[in-house]
Design a protein around this motif. Structure first.
Motif, PDB file in Angstrom:
ATOM      1  N   VAL A  84      57.210 -32.320 -37.906  1.00 51.22           N
ATOM      2  CA  VAL A  84      57.146 -34.122 -38.379  1.00 51.22           C
ATOM      3  C   VAL A  84      56.832 -34.737 -39.575  1.00 51.22           C
ATOM      4  O   VAL A  84      57.166 -35.854 -39.944  1.00 51.22           O
ATOM      5  CB  VAL A  84      55.651 -33.739 -38.168  1.00 51.22           C
ATOM      6  CG1 VAL A  84      54.075 -34.749 -38.527  1.00 51.22           C
ATOM      7  CG2 VAL A  84      55.170 -33.670 -36.185  1.00 51.22           C
ATOM      8  N   ALA A  85      56.887 -33.728 -40.965  1.00 51.64           N
ATOM      9  CA  ALA A  85      57.557 -34.589 -42.480  1.00 51.64           C
ATOM     10  C   ALA A  85      58.336 -35.030 -42.241  1.00 51.64           C
ATOM     11  O   ALA A  85      58.907 -35.901 -42.434  1.00 51.64           O
ATOM     12  CB  ALA A  85      57.075 -32.908 -42.806  1.00 51.64           C
ATOM     13  N   LYS A  86      59.513 -34.211 -41.537  1.00 49.24           N
ATOM     14  CA  LYS A  86      61.092 -35.204 -41.673  1.00 49.24           C
ATOM     15  C   LYS A  86      61.304 -36.130 -40.511  1.00 49.24           C
ATOM     16  O   LYS A  86      61.941 -37.597 -41.175  1.00 49.24           O
ATOM     17  CB  LYS A  86      61.657 -34.502 -40.382  1.00 49.24           C
ATOM     18  CG  LYS A  86      62.186 -32.899 -41.406  1.00 49.24           C
ATOM     19  CD  LYS A  86      63.128 -32.354 -41.227  1.00 49.24           C
ATOM     20  CE  LYS A  86      63.467 -30.877 -41.828  1.00 49.24           C
ATOM     21  NZ  LYS A  86      65.095 -30.116 -41.936  1.00 49.24           N
ATOM     22  N   CYS A  87      60.104 -36.488 -39.648  1.00 45.93           N
ATOM     23  CA  CYS A  87      60.347 -37.408 -39.281  1.00 45.93           C
ATOM     24  C   CYS A  87      59.452 -38.670 -40.062  1.00 45.93           C
ATOM     25  O   CYS A  87      60.148 -39.304 -40.073  1.00 45.93           O
ATOM     26  CB  CYS A  87      59.008 -37.574 -37.591  1.00 45.93           C
ATOM     27  SG  CYS A  87      60.345 -36.376 -36.813  1.00 45.93           S
TER      28      CYS A  87
ATOM     29  N   THR B 135      67.240 -35.197 -32.641  1.00 44.33           N
ATOM     30  CA  THR B 135      66.669 -34.478 -32.326  1.00 44.33           C
ATOM     31  C   THR B 135      66.758 -33.277 -33.912  1.00 44.33           C
ATOM     32  O   THR B 135      66.127 -32.040 -34.479  1.00 44.33           O
ATOM     33  CB  THR B 135      67.054 -33.429 -31.720  1.00 44.33           C
ATOM     34  OG1 THR B 135      68.335 -33.138 -31.759  1.00 44.33           O
ATOM     35  CG2 THR B 135      67.395 -33.619 -30.054  1.00 44.33           C
ATOM     36  N   ARG B 136      67.897 -33.843 -35.380  1.00 41.11           N
ATOM     37  CA  ARG B 136      68.060 -33.122 -36.147  1.00 41.11           C
ATOM     38  C   ARG B 136      66.565 -33.180 -37.229  1.00 41.11           C
ATOM     39  O   ARG B 136      66.031 -32.864 -37.671  1.00 41.11           O
ATOM     40  CB  ARG B 136      68.824 -33.578 -37.269  1.00 41.11           C
ATOM     41  CG  ARG B 136      68.653 -34.738 -37.260  1.00 41.11           C
ATOM     42  CD  ARG B 136      69.961 -35.672 -38.245  1.00 41.11           C
ATOM     43  NE  ARG B 136      69.761 -37.423 -39.383  1.00 41.11           N
ATOM     44  CZ  ARG B 136      70.403 -37.929 -38.354  1.00 41.11           C
ATOM     45  NH1 ARG B 136      71.555 -38.021 -36.702  1.00 41.11           N
ATOM     46  NH2 ARG B 136      70.138 -39.961 -38.776  1.00 41.11           N
TER      47      ARG B 136
ATOM     48  N   ALA C 267      61.692 -39.769 -42.547  1.00 34.12           N
ATOM     49  CA  ALA C 267      62.694 -40.845 -41.983  1.00 34.12           C
ATOM     50  C   ALA C 267      62.545 -42.195 -41.196  1.00 34.12           C
ATOM     51  O   ALA C 267      62.887 -43.561 -41.998  1.00 34.12           O
ATOM     52  CB  ALA C 267      63.672 -40.251 -40.799  1.00 34.12           C
ATOM     53  N   ILE C 268      60.743 -42.452 -41.443  1.00 32.62           N
ATOM     54  CA  ILE C 268      59.988 -43.292 -40.388  1.00 32.62           C
ATOM     55  C   ILE C 268      60.166 -44.295 -41.590  1.00 32.62           C
ATOM     56  O   ILE C 268      60.234 -45.561 -41.545  1.00 32.62           O
ATOM     57  CB  ILE C 268      58.651 -43.400 -40.417  1.00 32.62           C
ATOM     58  CG1 ILE C 268      59.156 -42.816 -38.554  1.00 32.62           C
ATOM     59  CG2 ILE C 268      57.794 -44.276 -40.456  1.00 32.62           C
ATOM     60  CD1 ILE C 268      57.669 -42.111 -37.995  1.00 32.62           C
ATOM     61  N   LYS C 269      59.460 -43.812 -43.238  1.00 34.67           N
ATOM     62  CA  LYS C 269      59.248 -43.863 -44.445  1.00 34.67           C
ATOM     63  C   LYS C 269      60.741 -44.760 -44.769  1.00 34.67           C
ATOM     64  O   LYS C 269      60.981 -46.079 -44.626  1.00 34.67           O
ATOM     65  CB  LYS C 269      58.823 -43.237 -45.561  1.00 34.67           C
ATOM     66  CG  LYS C 269      58.689 -44.218 -46.584  1.00 34.67           C
ATOM     67  CD  LYS C 269      57.583 -43.150 -47.843  1.00 34.67           C
ATOM     68  CE  LYS C 269      57.337 -44.069 -48.904  1.00 34.67           C
ATOM     69  NZ  LYS C 269      56.836 -43.037 -49.664  1.00 34.67           N
ATOM     70  N   ALA C 270      62.009 -43.650 -44.440  1.00 36.55           N
ATOM     71  CA  ALA C 270      63.165 -44.895 -45.402  1.00 36.55           C
ATOM     72  C   ALA C 270      63.709 -45.543 -44.152  1.00 36.55           C
ATOM     73  O   ALA C 270      64.064 -46.610 -44.799  1.00 36.55           O
ATOM     74  CB  ALA C 270      64.017 -43.536 -44.818  1.00 36.55           C
ATOM     75  N   ALA C 271      63.300 -45.795 -43.058  1.00 37.63           N
ATOM     76  CA  ALA C 271      63.526 -46.681 -42.275  1.00 37.63           C
ATOM     77  C   ALA C 271      63.074 -47.844 -42.871  1.00 37.63           C
ATOM     78  O   ALA C 271      63.952 -49.335 -42.276  1.00 37.63           O
ATOM     79  CB  ALA C 271      63.562 -46.466 -40.826  1.00 37.63           C
TER      80      ALA C 271
ATOM     81  N   LEU D 164      61.659 -42.652 -33.735  1.00 38.94           N
ATOM     82  CA  LEU D 164      61.516 -41.236 -34.560  1.00 38.94           C
ATOM     83  C   LEU D 164      59.985 -41.404 -34.326  1.00 38.94           C
ATOM     84  O   LEU D 164      59.354 -40.193 -34.295  1.00 38.94           O
ATOM     85  CB  LEU D 164      61.151 -41.372 -36.049  1.00 38.94           C
ATOM     86  CG  LEU D 164      62.775 -42.795 -36.678  1.00 38.94           C
ATOM     87  CD1 LEU D 164      62.951 -42.840 -38.425  1.00 38.94           C
ATOM     88  CD2 LEU D 164      63.337 -40.841 -36.785  1.00 38.94           C
ATOM     89  N   GLN D 165      59.030 -42.231 -33.957  1.00 38.43           N
ATOM     90  CA  GLN D 165      58.058 -41.869 -33.565  1.00 38.43           C
ATOM     91  C   GLN D 165      57.654 -41.479 -32.133  1.00 38.43           C
ATOM     92  O   GLN D 165      57.058 -40.459 -32.073  1.00 38.43           O
ATOM     93  CB  GLN D 165      56.983 -43.307 -33.466  1.00 38.43           C
ATOM     94  CG  GLN D 165      56.644 -43.606 -35.046  1.00 38.43           C
ATOM     95  CD  GLN D 165      56.363 -44.751 -34.519  1.00 38.43           C
ATOM     96  OE1 GLN D 165      56.037 -45.700 -33.909  1.00 38.43           O
ATOM     97  NE2 GLN D 165      55.648 -45.955 -35.715  1.00 38.43           N
ATOM     98  N   ALA D 166      59.080 -41.388 -31.006  1.00 33.22           N
ATOM     99  CA  ALA D 166      58.568 -40.571 -30.567  1.00 33.22           C
ATOM    100  C   ALA D 166      59.322 -39.534 -30.378  1.00 33.22           C
ATOM    101  O   ALA D 166      58.433 -38.251 -29.562  1.00 33.22           O
ATOM    102  CB  ALA D 166      59.618 -41.692 -28.912  1.00 33.22           C
ATOM    103  N   GLN D 167      60.311 -39.633 -31.777  1.00 33.07           N
ATOM    104  CA  GLN D 167      60.360 -37.471 -31.978  1.00 33.07           C
ATOM    105  C   GLN D 167      59.135 -37.179 -32.667  1.00 33.07           C
ATOM    106  O   GLN D 167      59.187 -36.002 -32.499  1.00 33.07           O
ATOM    107  CB  GLN D 167      61.307 -38.173 -32.321  1.00 33.07           C
ATOM    108  CG  GLN D 167      62.079 -36.922 -33.248  1.00 33.07           C
ATOM    109  CD  GLN D 167      62.729 -35.831 -32.260  1.00 33.07           C
ATOM    110  OE1 GLN D 167      63.176 -36.214 -30.951  1.00 33.07           O
ATOM    111  NE2 GLN D 167      63.199 -33.847 -32.093  1.00 33.07           N
ATOM    112  N   LYS D 168      58.577 -37.908 -33.390  1.00 31.85           N
ATOM    113  CA  LYS D 168      57.043 -37.112 -33.826  1.00 31.85           C
ATOM    114  C   LYS D 168      56.929 -36.582 -32.876  1.00 31.85           C
ATOM    115  O   LYS D 168      55.899 -35.652 -32.945  1.00 31.85           O
ATOM    116  CB  LYS D 168      56.953 -38.316 -35.008  1.00 31.85           C
ATOM    117  CG  LYS D 168      55.562 -37.671 -36.020  1.00 31.85           C
ATOM    118  CD  LYS D 168      55.327 -38.401 -36.379  1.00 31.85           C
ATOM    119  CE  LYS D 168      53.597 -38.321 -37.148  1.00 31.85           C
ATOM    120  NZ  LYS D 168      53.110 -39.258 -38.000  1.00 31.85           N
TER     121      LYS D 168
END
Length: 295
Positions: free
Chosen positions: A250-253, A245-246, A256-260, A272-276
């Motif tokens: 959408v931008a943070k997600c 939840t942190r 984070a997806i790119k970094a993962a 992350l996609q589910a969170q997005k």
């Protein structure tokens, strides 16, 4: 009558008489040395040895058979001594017979002369009579000598036969002893071989059991490691999910997806996609709610 006696006396004077020898006659010499050993050797040469009818002992350790050899040597020595003693006794008996025969001859000669004198015949016995007495004596003496020789030879033969039989018995006993020892050694060797086979089989089974135990331990370690790894991943996932939840925009997600993906942590992408998606749905719902409120 006086004329007849005178004529007989004259004839007796003309007859040449043989005087008996004064010394005792020598008896024909018999075998002087015991030939027991030679008789045994000759008999053994014409008799098949015991060992020839028995399987020859195989090559192997040397066994101490000196007791049998010593017994044979002692028996041969004993039989030789007994044979020599018996021959001396027997020779003395026949020598006594020869002496008695000689004495009997002298007595017969004297008795004949005395009878002639008693009959009034002087000059001794005739040549024919003396020759007959001598022939009888010589025949008797030769017979005694032959009997003596045969008796001494028989003593040697008996000693040789006994020695041969004893040697054969000892050789048979020695062979039986060697074969018995060889059988014992073969049994010991077979026992050791079986023990070695059993030990090898036991070692093989022990090694197999040890390998199986190692395999089981390794499998347990692998299972434990896999379970621990899985538990660790699950713990990380749960911890990650609990803190997803942190990423509240959408931008943070997206960041984070790119970094993962760059780190190879692809398992985070779906969360992350589910969170997005949840944030996007929430934004849509809020936008709809605002539109309704304005109306």
């Amino acid at each position: 009558m006086a004329k007849k006696k005178s004529t007989l006396k004259a004839k007796a004077v003309k007859v040449k008489t043989k005087q008996p020898a004064k010394a005792l006659p020598s008896v024909r010499p018999a075998l002087s040395v015991s030939n027991a050993a030679s008789l045994a050797v000759q008999r053994m040469a014409t008799t098949q040895p015991i060992a020839a009818t028995q399987p020859a002992p195989s090559a192997g350790p040397k066994y101490d058979t000196s007791a049998y050899d010593n017994a044979i040597a002692a028996y041969e020595k004993k039989m030789k001594a007994e044979a020599e003693a018996a021959k001396q006794t027997k020779a003395a008996e026949y020598d006594a017979q020869a002496k008695s025969a000689y004495v009997a001859r002298l007595q017969n000669q004297r008795t004949l002369n005395d009878n002639l004198l008693a009959a009034g015949i002087r000059g001794g016995a005739t040549e024919t009579t003396n020759a007959k007495l001598l022939t009888n004596y010589e025949n008797n003496r030769n017979q005694i000598a032959q009997n003596k020789s045969a008796a001494l030879t028989n003593i040697d033969k008996e000693a040789g036969d006994k020695t041969f039989d004893y040697r054969q018995a000892q050789e048979a006993a020695k062979l039986q002893y060697v074969q018995s020892r060889q059988a014992e050694d073969r049994q010991i060797a077979e026992t050791k071989r079986q023990e070695a086979v059993q030990a090898a089989e036991a070692e093989k089974e022990r090694a197999y059991n040890a390998a199986q135990a190692d395999k089981e331990r390794n499998w347990q370690k692998q299972q434990t490691a896999a379970a621990n790894k899985l538990a660790k991943k699950e713990s990380i996932r749960q911890n990650y999910v609990s803190t997803i939840t942190r990423y509240n925009t959408v931008a943070k997600c997206d960041k984070a997806i790119k970094a993962a993906k760059n780190k190879g942590e692809t398992w985070k992408v779906k969360y992350l996609q589910a969170q997005k998606a949840e944030l996007q749905n929430k934004a849509k719902e809020e936008k709809k709610a605002k539109k309704k409120k304005k109306k």
